[in-house]
Design a protein around this motif. Structure first.
Motif, PDB file in Angstrom:
ATOM      1  N   LYS A 262      12.866  10.601   4.650  1.00 63.27           N
ATOM      2  CA  LYS A 262      12.919   9.655   3.527  1.00 63.27           C
ATOM      3  C   LYS A 262      12.495  10.331   2.226  1.00 63.27           C
ATOM      4  CE  LYS A 262      12.090   5.546   6.299  1.00 63.27           C
ATOM      5  NZ  LYS A 262      11.138   4.478   6.629  1.00 63.27           N
ATOM      6  N   LEU A 263      11.474  11.176   2.295  1.00 60.01           N
ATOM      7  CA  LEU A 263      11.017  11.884   1.106  1.00 60.01           C
ATOM      8  C   LEU A 263      12.093  12.848   0.591  1.00 60.01           C
ATOM      9  CD1 LEU A 263       8.646  12.369  -0.815  1.00 60.01           C
ATOM     10  CD2 LEU A 263       7.912  14.191   0.731  1.00 60.01           C
ATOM     11  N   LEU A 264      12.789  13.541   1.508  1.00 63.73           N
ATOM     12  CA  LEU A 264      13.869  14.444   1.111  1.00 63.73           C
ATOM     13  C   LEU A 264      15.017  13.682   0.443  1.00 63.73           C
ATOM     14  CD1 LEU A 264      14.034  16.954   4.095  1.00 63.73           C
ATOM     15  CD2 LEU A 264      13.309  17.416   1.747  1.00 63.73           C
ATOM     16  N   ILE A 265      15.369  12.543   0.992  1.00 57.10           N
ATOM     17  CA  ILE A 265      16.445  11.730   0.401  1.00 57.10           C
ATOM     18  C   ILE A 265      16.028  11.246  -0.983  1.00 57.10           C
ATOM     19  CG2 ILE A 265      17.717   9.551   0.615  1.00 57.10           C
ATOM     20  CD1 ILE A 265      17.730  10.044   3.653  1.00 57.10           C
ATOM     21  N   LEU A 266      14.778  10.831  -1.131  1.00 58.49           N
ATOM     22  CA  LEU A 266      14.284  10.397  -2.429  1.00 58.49           C
ATOM     23  C   LEU A 266      14.335  11.540  -3.437  1.00 58.49           C
ATOM     24  CD1 LEU A 266      12.864   8.236  -4.188  1.00 58.49           C
ATOM     25  CD2 LEU A 266      10.713   9.199  -3.393  1.00 58.49           C
ATOM     26  N   LEU A 267      13.945  12.734  -3.012  1.00 52.54           N
ATOM     27  CA  LEU A 267      13.992  13.886  -3.916  1.00 52.54           C
ATOM     28  C   LEU A 267      15.418  14.236  -4.324  1.00 52.54           C
ATOM     29  CD1 LEU A 267      11.234  16.192  -2.384  1.00 52.54           C
ATOM     30  CD2 LEU A 267      11.149  14.894  -4.525  1.00 52.54           C
TER      31      LEU A 267
ATOM     32  N   LEU B 277      19.490  14.079  -8.548  1.00 56.57           N
ATOM     33  CA  LEU B 277      20.781  13.572  -9.016  1.00 56.57           C
ATOM     34  C   LEU B 277      20.602  12.784 -10.305  1.00 56.57           C
ATOM     35  CD1 LEU B 277      23.832  13.214  -8.194  1.00 56.57           C
ATOM     36  CD2 LEU B 277      23.118  11.066  -7.184  1.00 56.57           C
ATOM     37  N   ALA B 278      19.567  11.972 -10.371  1.00 51.70           N
ATOM     38  CA  ALA B 278      19.324  11.161 -11.563  1.00 51.70           C
ATOM     39  C   ALA B 278      18.966  12.031 -12.759  1.00 51.70           C
ATOM     40  CB  ALA B 278      18.210  10.161 -11.290  1.00 51.70           C
ATOM     41  N   ILE B 279      18.145  13.051 -12.526  1.00 56.62           N
ATOM     42  CA  ILE B 279      17.730  13.920 -13.629  1.00 56.62           C
ATOM     43  C   ILE B 279      18.897  14.743 -14.155  1.00 56.62           C
ATOM     44  CG2 ILE B 279      16.278  15.908 -14.199  1.00 56.62           C
ATOM     45  CD1 ILE B 279      14.184  14.716 -12.298  1.00 56.62           C
ATOM     46  N   SER B 280      19.782  15.173 -13.267  1.00 58.73           N
ATOM     47  CA  SER B 280      20.876  16.047 -13.698  1.00 58.73           C
ATOM     48  C   SER B 280      22.073  15.287 -14.258  1.00 58.73           C
ATOM     49  CB  SER B 280      21.321  16.941 -12.545  1.00 58.73           C
ATOM     50  OG  SER B 280      21.818  16.159 -11.489  1.00 58.73           O
ATOM     51  N   ASN B 281      22.107  13.970 -14.169  1.00 59.37           N
ATOM     52  CA  ASN B 281      23.246  13.187 -14.669  1.00 59.37           C
ATOM     53  C   ASN B 281      22.807  12.216 -15.757  1.00 59.37           C
ATOM     54  OD1 ASN B 281      25.559  14.022 -13.064  1.00 59.37           O
ATOM     55  ND2 ASN B 281      24.365  13.248 -11.345  1.00 59.37           N
ATOM     56  N   THR B 282      22.233  12.770 -16.821  1.00 59.71           N
ATOM     57  CA  THR B 282      21.772  11.903 -17.906  1.00 59.71           C
ATOM     58  C   THR B 282      22.741  11.867 -19.086  1.00 59.71           C
ATOM     59  OG1 THR B 282      20.476  13.733 -18.782  1.00 59.71           O
ATOM     60  CG2 THR B 282      19.344  12.184 -17.332  1.00 59.71           C
ATOM     61  N   GLN B 283      23.862  12.581 -19.013  1.00 57.47           N
ATOM     62  CA  GLN B 283      24.800  12.585 -20.136  1.00 57.47           C
ATOM     63  C   GLN B 283      25.415  11.197 -20.326  1.00 57.47           C
ATOM     64  OE1 GLN B 283      25.150  14.459 -17.392  1.00 57.47           O
ATOM     65  NE2 GLN B 283      27.231  14.432 -16.626  1.00 57.47           N
ATOM     66  N   GLN B 284      25.777  10.919 -21.561  1.00 59.65           N
ATOM     67  CA  GLN B 284      26.330   9.606 -21.904  1.00 59.65           C
ATOM     68  C   GLN B 284      27.807   9.538 -21.509  1.00 59.65           C
ATOM     69  OE1 GLN B 284      24.745   6.911 -23.559  1.00 59.65           O
ATOM     70  NE2 GLN B 284      22.864   8.039 -23.111  1.00 59.65           N
ATOM     71  N   VAL B 285      28.191   8.419 -20.898  1.00 57.89           N
ATOM     72  CA  VAL B 285      29.592   8.169 -20.568  1.00 57.89           C
ATOM     73  C   VAL B 285      29.957   6.790 -21.101  1.00 57.89           C
ATOM     74  CG1 VAL B 285      29.643   9.620 -18.517  1.00 57.89           C
ATOM     75  CG2 VAL B 285      29.028   7.236 -18.287  1.00 57.89           C
TER      76      VAL B 285
END
Length: 107
Positions: A9-14, A19-27
């Motif tokens: 569960k911790l690995l999936i959360l990480l 994924l959230a940190i690397s996909n912050t560009q505006q669409v």
């Protein structure tokens, strides 16, 4: 086993956090024709995940109701069978009926 599932569960959360940190560009997201808004990509992805999860729950809701009804019916059947079995097993105790001993016939 709890430790292994906690680590998974911790690995999936990480992974999701990465994924959230690397996909912050505006669409630009169009929710209606010609009606768009600029949002971070992770918000769009998370929204799509939530919509899919909600549709999945609704898709399983009918099956859940069917299984609950069947479970209720089977519980009632088990109770009925248990009552019948208890009545069959109840033997009236009459000690006076077995007071005579059988005699042997000698020839």
């Amino acid at each position: 086993m709890k430790i292994i599932s906690g680590i998974i569960k911790l690995l999936i959360l990480l992974i999701f956090l990465l994924l959230a940190i690397s996909n912050t560009q505006q669409v630009e997201f169009f929710y209606l024709p010609a009606q768009g808004i600029n949002t971070p990509l992770i918000v769009v992805l998370f929204g799509a995940f939530l919509v899919g999860a909600i549709f999945g729950v609704f898709a399983l809701f009918g099956r859940l109701l069917t299984l609950r009804g069947e479970n209720t019916r089977l519980r009632a059947e088990v109770k009925k069978t248990a009552r019948l079995t208890e009545q069959d097993l109840l033997v009236p105790h009459n000690p006076a009926a077995n007071t005579t001993m059988p005699t042997e016939h000698k020839e």
